[in-house]
Design a protein around this motif. Structure first.
Motif, PDB file in Angstrom:
ATOM      1  N   TYR A 149      -3.647  -1.514   7.903  1.00 35.00           N
ATOM      2  CA  TYR A 149      -3.677  -2.388   6.459  1.00 35.00           C
ATOM      3  C   TYR A 149      -2.385  -2.041   6.076  1.00 35.00           C
ATOM      4  O   TYR A 149      -1.803  -3.158   5.671  1.00 35.00           O
ATOM      5  CB  TYR A 149      -4.837  -1.883   5.490  1.00 35.00           C
ATOM      6  N   THR A 150      -1.971  -0.713   6.507  1.00 34.54           N
ATOM      7  CA  THR A 150      -0.971  -0.440   5.750  1.00 34.54           C
ATOM      8  C   THR A 150      -0.157  -1.198   6.594  1.00 34.54           C
ATOM      9  O   THR A 150       1.442  -1.320   5.368  1.00 34.54           O
ATOM     10  CB  THR A 150      -0.245   1.379   5.814  1.00 34.54           C
ATOM     11  N   GLN A 169       0.811  -1.229   0.017  1.00 32.26           N
ATOM     12  CA  GLN A 169      -0.205  -0.353   0.167  1.00 32.26           C
ATOM     13  C   GLN A 169       0.683   1.382  -0.094  1.00 32.26           C
ATOM     14  O   GLN A 169       1.232   1.554   0.898  1.00 32.26           O
ATOM     15  CB  GLN A 169      -0.838  -0.086   1.612  1.00 32.26           C
ATOM     16  N   SER A 170       1.413   1.639  -0.802  1.00 32.77           N
ATOM     17  CA  SER A 170       2.641   2.505  -1.410  1.00 32.77           C
ATOM     18  C   SER A 170       2.292   4.850  -1.457  1.00 32.77           C
ATOM     19  O   SER A 170       2.773   5.434  -1.513  1.00 32.77           O
ATOM     20  CB  SER A 170       3.127   2.057  -2.897  1.00 32.77           C
ATOM     21  N   HIS A 171       1.227   4.292  -0.981  1.00 34.25           N
ATOM     22  CA  HIS A 171       0.444   5.789  -0.761  1.00 34.25           C
ATOM     23  C   HIS A 171       0.492   6.190   0.288  1.00 34.25           C
ATOM     24  O   HIS A 171      -0.190   5.945   1.630  1.00 34.25           O
ATOM     25  CB  HIS A 171      -0.889   5.869  -1.391  1.00 34.25           C
ATOM     26  N   TYR A 202       3.229   4.574   6.538  1.00 31.90           N
ATOM     27  CA  TYR A 202       3.878   3.709   5.488  1.00 31.90           C
ATOM     28  C   TYR A 202       5.289   4.161   5.665  1.00 31.90           C
ATOM     29  O   TYR A 202       5.920   2.706   5.826  1.00 31.90           O
ATOM     30  CB  TYR A 202       3.227   4.831   4.529  1.00 31.90           C
ATOM     31  N   SER A 227      -1.437   6.024   3.812  1.00 32.21           N
ATOM     32  CA  SER A 227      -1.469   5.472   4.951  1.00 32.21           C
ATOM     33  C   SER A 227      -2.191   5.696   6.097  1.00 32.21           C
ATOM     34  O   SER A 227      -1.762   5.580   7.268  1.00 32.21           O
ATOM     35  CB  SER A 227      -0.205   5.401   5.370  1.00 32.21           C
ATOM     36  N   VAL A 238       0.467  -4.767   5.267  1.00 33.06           N
ATOM     37  CA  VAL A 238       1.160  -5.504   3.811  1.00 33.06           C
ATOM     38  C   VAL A 238       2.341  -4.932   3.683  1.00 33.06           C
ATOM     39  O   VAL A 238       3.427  -5.479   3.316  1.00 33.06           O
ATOM     40  CB  VAL A 238       0.366  -4.206   2.793  1.00 33.06           C
TER      41      VAL A 238
END
Ligand code: NDP
Ligand code: GDR
Length: 374
Positions: free
Chosen positions: A128-129, A116-118, A186, A122, A132
């Motif tokens: 969730y970030t 989740q790269s944003h 993130y 995040s 993953v």
């Protein structure tokens, strides 16, 4: 056959794609890529296919097709001679799927690009970030460790997609020895993934590398990252489909390179004798405002006539200034970027002008609403 042309195991048709383990052995190298449908995954796949690799990608199930970035290199697996890229369903949140595909594919190299790269998102979905980005990397490392332990395939190499966001508020220039000070869920999760990778290297002797990559962009960049958001808007404004562009903080500085150059550095790290960690960067930094000036200026527009500041795009904590020191990668790997800042902006604007022209045809024909913002 689906709209994207997929008839492979990736759409659940197990009979369409014979298990790689059942196919005759070849001398070509085998790579496994998580995040193959993302910006970097698509460039890395192209790069490895040219090098003669067989490439396996793990994709996640979604209700819409998520393979747009790799459709152009997809060949139906029924054409076994030509189909050198294969797709399989898995998820970084599902440990059993990771181990199963490792055992089936027997890769020589594993590239963990899924995330989740944003950064802003995040803050909205931190749990969730972390699952993953941080635990997902741990799951994959653990799958690699147990796969090696069960099969003795100790030559397998692992690449972890680390980020300059890990440096956060540490002042530039940032190198491999700069301290991490993450500023988002993130970035904190990427720090965890970084240290999991170092730990599995030290504890189990796994050939595992962290690439600490600074921002890299391309015409395939996700449309809600600032560079692409700007170049999409430039294209649409120039063609008359949009007039305003809503943005947040224009004063942040980033070290922006071209994604196509950066995937080469990932591969180079795995070709060394010893595993190590490397910063990959252009060593040049520009503000978002400078990006705006160059992008709008390129098509004869003044960004100040179009940009509106919207507070919703400000982040709870910002990373102000990233500028990498990539001297280690340049010296040890022999890597250097080929595409400079101005060239990158032009490449992205050129492609987005063409995209906007195609959208205009649909709008004029009544198939699309001009107000539909990307
Ligand atoms: P993208 O956001 O374009 O791609 C992310 C990929 O991860 C997509 O293929 C996405 O699938 C997949 N993915 C997301 N969640 C999961 C999940 N739960 N299980 C399996 N796959 C998942 O990122 P980039 O290509 O730009 O970046 C690649 C990697 O490099 C990321 O880890 C990113 O954090 C990191 N990075 C990126 C930088 C950059 O500037 N681009 C800089 C430094 C690090 P789907 O297509 O279905 O969404
Ligand atoms: P970043 O990229 O956070 O550096 O992470 P992004 O393009 O999202 O933001 C860069 C800077 O632009 C500012 N900004 C805006 N950003 C977005 N997305 N949208 C806006 O409207 C906007 N307005 C201003 C941001 O505040 C920020 O300062 C990227 C991702 O690819 C990560 O996965 C990767 O790890 C890092 O780069 C290196």
């Amino acid at each position: 056959t689906s709209r994207s042309g997929f008839t492979s195991a990736a759409n659940g048709d197990e009979t369409a794609s014979p298990s790689p383990a059942l196919q005759p052995p070849t001398s070509r190298k085998v790579a496994l890529i998580t995040g193959i449908t993302g910006q970097d995954g698509s460039y890395l796949t192209e790069f490895l296919l040219i090098k003669g690799y067989e490439v396996h990608g793990l994709i996640r199930r979604s209700s819409n097709f998520n393979t747009q970035r790799i459709n152009h290199i997809y060949i139906d697996p029924h054409n076994a001679q030509k189909a050198k890229m294969k797709l399989h369903y898995a998820d970084l949140t599902d440990a059993s799927s990771l181990r199963r595909w490792l055992d089936t594919i027997n890769p020589d190299e594993v590239y963990n690009l899924a995330a989740q790269s944003h950064v802003a998102v995040s803050f909205e979905i931190p749990d969730y970030t972390a699952d993953v980005v941080a635990t997902g990397a741990l799951r994959l490392l653990e799958a690699v460790r147990s796969h090696i332990s069960a099969t003795g395939r100790s030559h397998i190499k692992y690449y972890q997609a680390g980020s300059s966001e890990m440096f956060g508020s540490t002042p530039p220039p940032q190198s491999e020895t700069s301290p991490f000070h993450p500023r988002s869920p993130y970035a904190a999760s990427k720090c965890a993934a970084h240290w999991y990778t170092v730990n599995y290297r030290e504890a189990y002797g796994i050939f595992a590398c962290n690439g600490i990559l600074f921002n890299h962009e391309s015409p395939r960049r996700g449309e809600n990252f600032v560079t692409r958001k700007i170049t999409r808007a430039v294209g649409r404004i120039k063609i008359g489909l949009q007039s305003k562009l809503f943005l947040g903080n224009l004063q942040a500085s980033r070290d922006w390179g071209f994604a196509g150059d950066y995937v080469e550095a990932m591969w180079m790290m795995l070709q060394q004798e010893k595993p190590d960690d490397y910063v990959v960067a252009t060593e040049e930094s520009h503000t978002v405002e400078e990006f705006l000036r160059v992008a709008f200026g390129y098509v004869g527009l003044d960004w100040r006539d179009h940009v509106v500041i919207d507070k919703r795009y400000f982040r709870p904590a910002e990373v102000d200034n990233l500028k990498g020191d990539s001297s280690k990668a340049r010296k040890v790997l022999g890597w250097k970027p080929k595409v400079g800042f101005g060239q990158l902006v032009k490449m992205m604007v050129d492609e987005d002008i063409e995209l906007a022209k195609r959208e205009k045809v649909l709008v004029d024909a009544g198939y699309m609403d001009a107000q539909q913002q990307p």
